[in-house]
Design a protein around this motif. Structure first.
Motif, PDB file in Angstrom:
ATOM      1  N   GLU A   1     -20.494 -17.783  37.687  1.00 22.91           N
ATOM      2  CA  GLU A   1     -20.331 -17.616  39.136  1.00 22.91           C
ATOM      3  C   GLU A   1     -20.650 -16.199  39.622  1.00 22.91           C
ATOM      4  O   GLU A   1     -20.790 -15.960  40.813  1.00 22.91           O
ATOM      5  N   TYR A   2     -20.781 -15.248  38.704  1.00 20.89           N
ATOM      6  CA  TYR A   2     -21.140 -13.877  39.069  1.00 20.89           C
ATOM      7  C   TYR A   2     -22.578 -13.530  38.677  1.00 20.89           C
ATOM      8  O   TYR A   2     -22.994 -12.378  38.777  1.00 20.89           O
ATOM      9  N   GLY A   3     -23.327 -14.541  38.243  1.00 16.45           N
ATOM     10  CA  GLY A   3     -24.706 -14.327  37.824  1.00 16.45           C
ATOM     11  C   GLY A   3     -25.633 -13.962  38.976  1.00 16.45           C
ATOM     12  O   GLY A   3     -25.305 -14.126  40.149  1.00 16.45           O
TER      13      GLY A   3
ATOM     14  N   ILE B   1     -25.199  -7.669  37.418  1.00 13.94           N
ATOM     15  CA  ILE B   1     -24.063  -7.230  36.599  1.00 13.94           C
ATOM     16  C   ILE B   1     -24.462  -7.127  35.126  1.00 13.94           C
ATOM     17  O   ILE B   1     -24.120  -6.154  34.451  1.00 13.94           O
ATOM     18  N   GLY B   2     -25.194  -8.114  34.627  1.00 16.37           N
ATOM     19  CA  GLY B   2     -25.624  -8.094  33.225  1.00 16.37           C
ATOM     20  C   GLY B   2     -26.479  -6.882  32.919  1.00 16.37           C
ATOM     21  O   GLY B   2     -26.289  -6.212  31.895  1.00 16.37           O
TER      22      GLY B   2
END
Length: 93
Positions: A7-9, A13-14
């Motif tokens: 859900e944070y993709g 962030i990665g």
């Protein structure tokens, strides 16, 4: 091991986690970073951060539970990739 919840993709962030990990490794005196990636998304991030592929292996060839993977997962993540980066090199942004 680095991971971002689904859900944070697609928010960068990665990539930030990989970049910070590389900074920490370099500050500790490491000269090489090695990563074994089981996700197509992770491999793309590492490639964008300056890693180079040194080996690829199809999951079908080595993963004993491959037959139990969903068809969607098989399409999204068909292989495991090993990548390397010499530290001190600027990543292509």
């Amino acid at each position: 091991f680095l991971s971002v919840r689904v859900e944070y993709g697609r928010r960068g962030i990665g990539k930030l986690l990989v970049q910070k990990s590389l900074q920490i490794a370099e500050s500790l005196g490491h000269t090489v970073a090695l990563s074994h990636l089981g996700s197509t998304f992770s491999a793309k991030i590492c490639c964008n951060c300056g890693f180079e592929t040194i080996a690829e292996t199809s999951y079908a060839e080595f993963y004993e539970l491959y037959s139990q993977m969903s068809e969607e997962t098989k399409k999204l993540h068909p292989k495991c990739v090993s990548m390397i980066k010499r530290l001190g090199q600027t990543a292509a942004l």
